[in-house]
Design a protein around this motif. Structure first.
Motif, mmCIF file in Angstrom:
data_model
loop_
_atom_site.group_PDB
_atom_site.id
_atom_site.type_symbol
_atom_site.label_atom_id
_atom_site.label_comp_id
_atom_site.label_asym_id
_atom_site.label_seq_id
_atom_site.Cartn_x
_atom_site.Cartn_y
_atom_site.Cartn_z
ATOM 1 N N ALA A 237 -10.456 20.337 17.413
ATOM 2 C CA ALA A 237 -9.693 21.027 16.800
ATOM 3 C C ALA A 237 -8.711 20.754 15.287
ATOM 4 O O ALA A 237 -7.455 20.990 15.213
ATOM 5 N N ASP A 238 -9.467 19.413 14.615
ATOM 6 C CA ASP A 238 -9.149 19.725 13.583
ATOM 7 C C ASP A 238 -8.125 19.297 13.304
ATOM 8 O O ASP A 238 -7.552 19.859 11.739
ATOM 9 N N GLY A 239 -7.692 18.404 13.990
ATOM 10 C CA GLY A 239 -6.631 17.137 13.263
ATOM 11 C C GLY A 239 -5.653 18.115 13.700
ATOM 12 O O GLY A 239 -3.933 17.310 13.139
ATOM 13 N N GLY A 240 -5.563 18.751 14.787
ATOM 14 C CA GLY A 240 -4.127 20.006 14.716
ATOM 15 C C GLY A 240 -4.060 19.863 16.776
ATOM 16 O O GLY A 240 -4.583 20.300 17.517
ATOM 17 N N LEU A 241 -3.099 18.534 16.798
ATOM 18 C CA LEU A 241 -3.222 18.489 18.412
ATOM 19 C C LEU A 241 -1.750 19.732 19.133
ATOM 20 O O LEU A 241 -2.612 20.046 20.226
ATOM 21 N N PRO B 52 -0.562 20.453 7.462
ATOM 22 C CA PRO B 52 -1.172 21.438 8.144
ATOM 23 C C PRO B 52 -1.142 21.890 9.570
ATOM 24 O O PRO B 52 0.720 21.556 9.990
ATOM 25 N N ARG B 53 -1.466 22.594 9.687
ATOM 26 C CA ARG B 53 -0.605 23.130 11.539
ATOM 27 C C ARG B 53 -1.208 22.723 12.686
ATOM 28 O O ARG B 53 -1.764 21.894 12.258
ATOM 29 N N GLY B 54 0.123 22.285 13.747
ATOM 30 C CA GLY B 54 -0.256 21.599 14.614
ATOM 31 C C GLY B 54 -0.083 20.458 14.430
ATOM 32 O O GLY B 54 -0.618 19.465 15.330
ATOM 33 N N THR B 55 0.870 19.831 13.546
ATOM 34 C CA THR B 55 1.144 18.232 13.460
ATOM 35 C C THR B 55 1.873 18.576 13.595
ATOM 36 O O THR B 55 1.786 16.589 13.308
ATOM 37 N N GLY B 56 3.454 18.883 14.323
ATOM 38 C CA GLY B 56 4.947 18.110 14.743
ATOM 39 C C GLY B 56 5.384 18.401 13.641
ATOM 40 O O GLY B 56 6.707 18.034 13.868
ATOM 41 N N LYS B 57 5.898 19.124 12.465
ATOM 42 C CA LYS B 57 6.687 19.490 11.893
ATOM 43 C C LYS B 57 8.376 19.997 12.736
ATOM 44 O O LYS B 57 8.978 19.201 11.948
ATOM 45 N N THR B 58 7.315 21.090 12.968
ATOM 46 C CA THR B 58 8.555 21.943 14.024
ATOM 47 C C THR B 58 9.498 20.867 14.732
ATOM 48 O O THR B 58 10.734 20.698 15.641
ATOM 49 N N SER B 59 8.700 20.431 15.632
ATOM 50 C CA SER B 59 8.850 19.184 17.089
ATOM 51 C C SER B 59 9.849 18.329 16.027
ATOM 52 O O SER B 59 11.146 18.223 16.269
ATOM 53 N N THR B 60 9.324 17.812 15.037
ATOM 54 C CA THR B 60 9.979 16.805 14.622
ATOM 55 C C THR B 60 11.699 17.305 13.831
ATOM 56 O O THR B 60 12.121 16.393 13.478
ATOM 57 N N ALA B 61 11.378 18.404 13.513
ATOM 58 C CA ALA B 61 12.431 19.146 13.047
ATOM 59 C C ALA B 61 13.960 18.795 13.772
ATOM 60 O O ALA B 61 15.057 19.103 13.839
ATOM 61 N N LYS B 62 13.245 19.544 15.284
ATOM 62 C CA LYS B 62 14.211 19.124 16.119
ATOM 63 C C LYS B 62 14.452 18.144 16.613
ATOM 64 O O LYS B 62 15.585 17.540 17.287
ATOM 65 N N ILE B 63 13.625 16.964 17.295
ATOM 66 C CA ILE B 63 14.230 16.179 16.980
ATOM 67 C C ILE B 63 14.609 15.402 15.644
ATOM 68 O O ILE B 63 15.917 14.529 16.310
ATOM 69 N N VAL B 64 15.425 15.631 14.725
ATOM 70 C CA VAL B 64 15.951 15.110 13.908
ATOM 71 C C VAL B 64 17.251 15.649 13.941
ATOM 72 O O VAL B 64 18.486 15.214 14.187
ATOM 73 N N ALA B 65 17.157 17.222 14.403
ATOM 74 C CA ALA B 65 18.625 18.168 15.146
ATOM 75 C C ALA B 65 19.227 16.851 16.149
ATOM 76 O O ALA B 65 20.122 17.063 15.997
ATOM 77 N N LYS B 66 18.527 16.699 17.147
ATOM 78 C CA LYS B 66 18.707 15.776 18.505
ATOM 79 C C LYS B 66 19.657 14.203 18.036
ATOM 80 O O LYS B 66 20.175 14.131 18.262
ATOM 81 N N ALA B 67 19.050 13.593 17.174
ATOM 82 C CA ALA B 67 18.923 12.686 16.533
ATOM 83 C C ALA B 67 20.390 12.556 16.159
ATOM 84 O O ALA B 67 21.211 12.463 16.189
#
Length: 563
Positions: A210-214, A46-61
């Motif tokens: 927020a229905d599960g979206g941070l 779902p939206r707002g659960t951290g998909k794009t943020s996790t992708a950027k963390i993987v890129a930094k890792a």
């Protein structure tokens, strides 16, 4: 622009800062530490659960000076550029606006070049399900065998729209909705470090809504901080989101339980005049009924997002509804929520829904009375049947329970030729013998019953059943059992099957007036006059057996063709 939105300020910068996705954090950290990361990932959720943020963390890792590592430093030049969005090795592509085959062809041309600063070129394709079929096909080969220095990360909220060929070439990670408790804990951390003063009840309301979206929760919190008051309260959050106050929802629920249509319609009118959204009113009401349903089904259940001030009200209202009423009411409200979205006048939809749930309670409250009335009608019908067949009328109702009482003894029947009979046809006269309870009561003449059954089968269109049972004779029937005698094995076995047996027993019950069980046996033809089938079904001696069976099943007549 000096101000940065809260959701951007507090975007996770490391695996440890991911909220509510422990299963993904553990898997990716282990992959980085062991060097077993793959060339393509699919992040779904779902939206707002951290998909794009996790992708950027993987890129930094992958590109950190100390990497590949499960703990990117966020201090080196590569991590800093990725955080700022200026890295030449990390490409964020919005598939919603770059969904054609030409954009994917350009991507295929750029993947062949080596990275500029880091070890890997990372392509983050957001909302990848928006790509066209041609674009997916163009991406397929590159995604299957990319250069060694390229990693693809596909993010989507609708993974079912992605072709299976793309799925099979990626490692898929499913992001879950974040629980209200985890969101509230994160909001407490944000407000404490940002100097925002807000009540815990207001934070809980934001977390639930927020229905599960941070990200949605942080956006709502950001809006609430724009108020002139120093402390954000529950009322501020409700006014901002258009949420109906608990008191109004409790009032509407009490009106539904009391079948008070006047109060229910008046409440809707007042809420509309206050500027509340019709769909939001219906949604809040359905959520409250949902809480009632869940607690009624499982009183000790935990973590169902119930406010503290709501628990005493739930305890008092839960006894006003049955489980079936709650399920029905929620279904009506959900349909109204969907209809109100497209209705030219949503108010009418809401009023119709409230009237429907109130009317449902009116009919439900009389279920016991209707059941009692139905029983009394059945009892009268039984008495009429006994009067018509000269049987003794015995009271069967237990005055204490309102249900049929079990008979103490089943009377038996002595059958003798009826004095009123003017011919030799066998008849039955009911003579009760209380001392013997081994048999039931003979109801009617067997020939008359069997002829009526065969006629009823034909009139009801059950020609295949008629063709089978017409080969039998009804040799005995009483209040419990009907015995059929066949001369061939196949029609006997077919009649004993569940489908034919059920049809035959139903017709026998209608004709005889009592439910009976069919019992089949094999025996020689009885010399007694057999039950005759309807006239149109009688067999001509000159017709073959197969023709007779076809006429019984399908009707019609045989026409001789002259050559």
């Amino acid at each position: 622009m000096s101000y940065v939105a809260l959701y951007r300020q507090w975007r996770p910068q490391s695996f440890d800062s991911l909220v509510g996705q422990d299963h993904i954090r553990t898997a990716l950290q282990n992959a980085m530490d062991l060097g077993r990361f793959t060339h393509a990932y699919l992040f779904a959720g779902p939206r707002g659960t951290g998909k794009t943020s996790t992708a950027k963390i993987v890129a930094k890792a992958l590109n950190c000076i100390n990497g590949p590592t499960s703990q990117p430093c966020n201090q080196c030049i590569n991590c800093t550029k990725i955080n700022q969005g200026s890295s030449m090795d990390v490409f964020e592509i919005d598939a919603a606006s770059n969904r054609g085959i030409d954009e994917i062809r350009d991507l295929r041309e750029t993947v062949k070049y080596a990275p500029v600063d880091g070890r890997y070129k990372v392509y983050i394709i957001d909302e990848v399900h928006m790509l066209t079929t041609e674009a997916f096909n163009a991406l397929l080969k590159t995604l299957e065998e990319p250069p060694a220095h390229v990693v693809f990360i596909l993010a989507t909220t609708e993974p079912h729209k992605i072709p299976a060929t793309i799925h099979s070439r990626c490692q898929r990670y499913d992001f879950r909705r974040i629980s209200a408790d985890d969101i509230q804990q994160r909001l407490l951390e944000v407000t404490a470090n940002s100097g925002i003063r807000i009540n815990n009840d207001a934070l809980h309301l934001i977390a639930v809504h927020a229905d599960g979206g941070l990200r949605d929760a942080l956006s709502i919190l950001d809006q609430c901080t724009a108020t002139e008051d120093s402390v954000v309260t529950v009322e501020h959050v409700r006014n901002l989101l258009g949420i109906v106050g608990h008191e109004w929802i409790w009032k509407l629920t009490d009106a539904i339980a009391a079948r008070d249509t006047f109060t229910a319609l008046q409440g809707i009118d007042e809420l509309i005049n206050m500027g509340r959204d019709i769909r939001q009113v219906l949604l809040d009401l359905s959520m409250h009924l949902r809480n009632l349903m869940v607690i009624k089904a499982a009183p000790n259940i935990q973590n169902i997002n119930i406010y503290d001030d709501e628990k005493p009200v739930l305890a008092s209202q839960i006894e006003k509804f049955t489980h079936d009423e709650l399920v029905y009411n929620i279904g009506i409200l959900h349909k109204a929520i969907d209809d109100a979205k497209w209705s030219p006048e949503p108010r009418i939809t809401a009023e119709m829904a409230l009237l429907a749930v109130c009317h449902r309670n009116i009919t439900s409250s009389n279920v016991q009375q209707l059941s009692e009335l139905q029983y009394r009608i059945e009892q009268l019908e039984n008495i009429m049947r006994k009067v018509q067949t000269n049987q003794p009328v015995i009271a069967e109702k237990d005055s204490r329970t309102g249900h049929r009482a079990k008979p103490q003894k089943q009377p038996t029947v002595d059958t003798q030729p009826s004095e009123a009979a003017g011919d030799s046809k066998e008849s039955a006269v009911v003579r009760v013998k209380p001392e013997d309870d081994n048999t039931g009561q003979i109801l009617q003449n067997t020939d008359e019953i069997w002829n009526a059954v065969l006629t009823e089968l034909v009139s009801n269109g059950k020609r295949s059943v008629h063709a089978c049972v017409a080969q039998a004779q009804l040799v005995h029937i009483d209040a419990k059992t009907a015995t059929l005698q066949f001369t061939a094995q196949f029609p006997k076995e077919r009649t004993e099957k569940e489908d034919y047996r059920a049809i035959l027993e139903k017709i026998l019950a209608q004709v005889s007036g009592h439910p009976v069980k069919v019992h089949c046996l094999i025996g020689p033809v009885n010399t007694k006059k057999s039950a005759e089938p309807p006239k149109q079904q009688q067999q001509s001696e000159s017709e073959p057996h197969a023709v007779l069976q076809a006429k019984m099943m399908f009707g019609g007549q045989v026409i001789k063709i002259e050559e």
